[in-house]
Design a protein around this motif. Structure first.
Motif, short mmCIF file in Angstrom:
data_model
loop_
_atom_site.label_atom_id
_atom_site.label_comp_id
_atom_site.label_asym_id
_atom_site.label_seq_id
_atom_site.Cartn_x
_atom_site.Cartn_y
_atom_site.Cartn_z
N HIS A 164 5.19 -20.10 8.42
CA HIS A 164 4.91 -19.37 9.65
C HIS A 164 3.62 -18.57 9.50
N ILE A 165 2.88 -18.44 10.60
CA ILE A 165 1.66 -17.64 10.54
C ILE A 165 2.02 -16.16 10.45
N HIS A 166 1.20 -15.39 9.73
CA HIS A 166 1.46 -13.98 9.50
C HIS A 166 0.29 -13.14 10.02
N VAL A 167 0.35 -11.84 9.77
CA VAL A 167 -0.66 -10.94 10.35
C VAL A 167 -2.08 -11.28 9.87
N GLY A 168 -2.21 -11.76 8.63
CA GLY A 168 -3.53 -12.14 8.15
C GLY A 168 -4.08 -13.33 8.91
N ASN A 169 -3.24 -14.34 9.13
CA ASN A 169 -3.64 -15.49 9.94
C ASN A 169 -3.99 -15.06 11.36
N LEU A 170 -3.18 -14.16 11.90
CA LEU A 170 -3.38 -13.73 13.29
C LEU A 170 -4.75 -13.10 13.48
N ARG A 171 -5.18 -12.31 12.50
CA ARG A 171 -6.49 -11.68 12.62
C ARG A 171 -7.58 -12.73 12.78
N THR A 172 -7.50 -13.79 11.97
CA THR A 172 -8.47 -14.87 12.06
C THR A 172 -8.39 -15.56 13.42
N ALA A 173 -7.16 -15.87 13.85
CA ALA A 173 -6.99 -16.55 15.14
C ALA A 173 -7.52 -15.70 16.28
N LEU A 174 -7.18 -14.41 16.27
CA LEU A 174 -7.58 -13.52 17.37
C LEU A 174 -9.09 -13.37 17.45
N PHE A 175 -9.75 -13.17 16.31
CA PHE A 175 -11.21 -12.99 16.33
C PHE A 175 -11.89 -14.23 16.91
N ASN A 176 -11.46 -15.40 16.46
CA ASN A 176 -12.07 -16.63 16.96
C ASN A 176 -11.77 -16.84 18.44
N TRP A 177 -10.55 -16.49 18.86
CA TRP A 177 -10.17 -16.60 20.27
C TRP A 177 -11.02 -15.67 21.12
N LEU A 178 -11.21 -14.45 20.68
CA LEU A 178 -11.98 -13.47 21.44
C LEU A 178 -13.45 -13.88 21.58
N ILE A 179 -14.02 -14.43 20.50
CA ILE A 179 -15.41 -14.88 20.57
C ILE A 179 -15.56 -15.99 21.61
N ALA A 180 -14.64 -16.94 21.57
CA ALA A 180 -14.71 -18.06 22.54
C ALA A 180 -14.52 -17.57 23.97
N ARG A 181 -13.55 -16.69 24.18
CA ARG A 181 -13.27 -16.23 25.54
C ARG A 181 -14.40 -15.33 26.07
N LEU A 223 0.80 -5.68 19.02
CA LEU A 223 0.25 -6.38 17.85
C LEU A 223 -1.21 -6.76 18.06
N LEU A 224 -1.52 -7.34 19.22
CA LEU A 224 -2.89 -7.77 19.49
C LEU A 224 -3.85 -6.58 19.61
N SER A 225 -3.40 -5.52 20.26
CA SER A 225 -4.27 -4.35 20.43
C SER A 225 -4.63 -3.73 19.09
N LEU A 226 -3.65 -3.68 18.18
CA LEU A 226 -3.92 -3.14 16.85
C LEU A 226 -4.86 -4.05 16.08
N MET A 227 -4.58 -5.35 16.09
CA MET A 227 -5.38 -6.30 15.31
C MET A 227 -6.81 -6.43 15.83
N ALA A 228 -7.02 -6.19 17.12
CA ALA A 228 -8.36 -6.32 17.69
C ALA A 228 -9.29 -5.19 17.27
N ARG A 229 -8.73 -4.10 16.75
CA ARG A 229 -9.56 -2.96 16.35
C ARG A 229 -9.38 -2.55 14.89
N LEU A 230 -8.32 -3.00 14.25
CA LEU A 230 -8.04 -2.60 12.87
C LEU A 230 -9.19 -3.00 11.95
N GLY A 231 -9.72 -2.03 11.20
CA GLY A 231 -10.84 -2.31 10.31
C GLY A 231 -12.19 -2.16 10.96
N SER A 232 -12.22 -1.74 12.23
CA SER A 232 -13.49 -1.54 12.93
C SER A 232 -13.74 -0.05 13.10
N SER A 233 -14.93 0.29 13.62
CA SER A 233 -15.27 1.69 13.87
C SER A 233 -14.73 2.16 15.21
N GLN A 234 -14.10 1.27 15.97
CA GLN A 234 -13.57 1.61 17.29
C GLN A 234 -12.10 2.01 17.20
#
Length: 441
Positions: A13-30, A262-273
């Motif tokens: 199953h995909i986990h939070v580490g995988n999700l970060r990768t998926a979300l970043f690539n999804w956001l760039i495309a969208r 989950l998505l809101s946290l992952m979209a900013r976690l590790g950033s300056s925002q």
């Protein structure tokens, strides 16, 4: 056109580490109005399971991360074979026969001599006769890509300028002795032929990226814009590897975490925002900026998801939870009033059932010894139901007048006697929903 991809292996199953990768690539495309590809890395027939392919799709759909098309690497083996043949013809692909034990001994010897543990390319000196002899003795060898021993440089979207000396890296194995194509080759061929323009992945892939850049160039492809996000750690900085099972998207979902928490946290976690709770995945697009992310390991605490989930629930209308309320036994005619009372006091939807049991079966009263006489006197003054929104105010006013109690000394013992809890919704809203008051006896 901007094209990104998420390429999970269907081995779990995909986990939070995988999700970060998926979300970043999804956001760039969208954000660019481009294409997001879900690419299933299923070239390992033994470990890849169709149930995990289905689970990956289900988890992404639950999160709202829709894809534009699905690709299966197991259906593209002919393309990888053609690329391998092209590399052979260029003299950039060679067969090597060392056993794992022999390679380990070579690495130890190099380390003892103070040298980097890099494959020594001994296979390049083998004659055809020697290769035939080794094949007869050991079977087919592995196939390695011959790196040009020069500096490999790129401008990383997160890490900044990167420069790696290819002489410090082993020629990567691209095809195993059993013929299985490894991810490095499959990924390069796919990225090249599918026109992938941006690749975001974990910083543990930096060395892979260096070798893949040379492979892409050898195959006359266009090098994508690479970015490598930081790796997640636990809240104390510990490795997450032993806990990824409980941090799978499926497990978090079963624990009641809301998708947008989950998505809101992952979209900013590790950033300056700062983390901002959004209503939909699309709402995350506008503020997403790779340049705001840092390279340092990023602490992730799943407990941060529950306050965010609570905020999601507070803004959730009845229509979105009506099915869940019906499942726990809330009648339609009482659903709206019940939901308005409890939604500000739950962290996940799983807590709804306990609240409904409290209202219908009655709470186990919590009464301090010094309050027993007071509670008995107060309950004797409580009118028979049904109660409404004014009952609590009228009742406590009468209790105050008869007992002389006021403030916290009045309200807290009554709340604990009726609900078994020291905190919760406004009691004027709770009392009309209480069907059983066990403290009356």
């Amino acid at each position: 056109m901007t094209t990104t991809r998420f390429a999970p292996s269907p081995t779990g199953h995909i986990h939070v580490g995988n999700l970060r990768t998926a979300l970043f690539n999804w956001l760039i495309a969208r954000k660019a109005g481009g294409t997001f590809i879900l690419r299933i890395d299923d070239t390992d027939p033994e470990r890849s399971k169709e149930e995990y392919v289905d689970a990956i799709k289900e988890d992404l759909e639950w999160l709202g991360l829709t894809w534009d098309r699905v690709e299966r690497q197991s259906l593209r083996l002919d393309r990888y074979a053609e690329a391998a043949e092209k590399l052979r013809g260029m003299g950039r692909f060679y067969e090597a026969f060392e056993t794992p034990t022999e390679l380990d001994l070579k690495r130890k010897k190099q380390l003892n001599m103070g040298r980097p543990p890099v494959y020594d390319r001994a296979a390049l000196t083998l004659s055809e006769a020697e290769k035939e002899k080794l094949r007869a003795e050991r079977g087919d060898g592995v196939w390695r890509f011959k790196l040009k021993q020069e500096r490999i440089e790129w401008a990383d979207g997160i890490l900044g300028p990167i420069s790696i000396d290819a002489a410090s890296v082993s020629d990567p194995v691209l095809i195993r002795a059993d013929g299985q194509v490894l991810y490095t080759l499959a990924s390069v061929v796919d990225d090249t032929e599918m026109g992938v323009t941006h690749v975001v992945r974990g910083s543990d892939h930096v060395t892979n990226t260096a070798t893949q850049i040379q492979m892409i160039e050898a195959l006359d492809g266009t090098v994508p814009a690479f970015a490598h996000h930081s790796l997640l750690t636990g809240p104390a900085g510990e490795a997450l590897s032993k806990r990824l099972g409980v941090l799978s998207i499926r497990q978090l979902r079963e624990r009641g975490v809301a998708p947008m928490a989950l998505l809101s946290l992952m979209a900013r976690l590790g950033s300056s925002q700062p983390v901002e709770l959004k209503d939909s995945p699309e709402d995350l697009v506008e503020g997403f900026d790779l340049s705001t992310f840092g390279s340092a390991p990023t602490k992730f605490d799943e407990q941060d998801l529950f306050p965010l989930t609570a905020r999601v629930l507070q803004a959730t209308p009845l229509a979105k939870v009506a099915v869940k309320l019906k499942e726990v036994g809330v009648p339609d005619e009482e659903a709206e009033r019940f939901w308005l009372v409890v939604r500000d006091n739950i962290s996940t939807m799983d807590e709804v059932a306990a609240w409904w049991r409290m209202f219908t079966d009655g709470a186990e009263p919590v009464i301090e010894d010094e309050d027993r006489e007071f509670i008995a006197e107060a309950l004797a003054l409580l009118p028979e139901g049904p109660h409404d929104g004014e009952t609590w105010g009228k009742w406590t006013a009468e209790v105050k007048e008869k007992t002389g109690r006021k403030g916290k000394g009045l309200f807290m013992p009554l709340r604990k006697a009726l609900t078994g809890q020291a905190h919760g919704p406004d009691m004027s809203q709770v009392l009309p929903l209480l069907r059983v008051i066990k403290a009356r006896g």
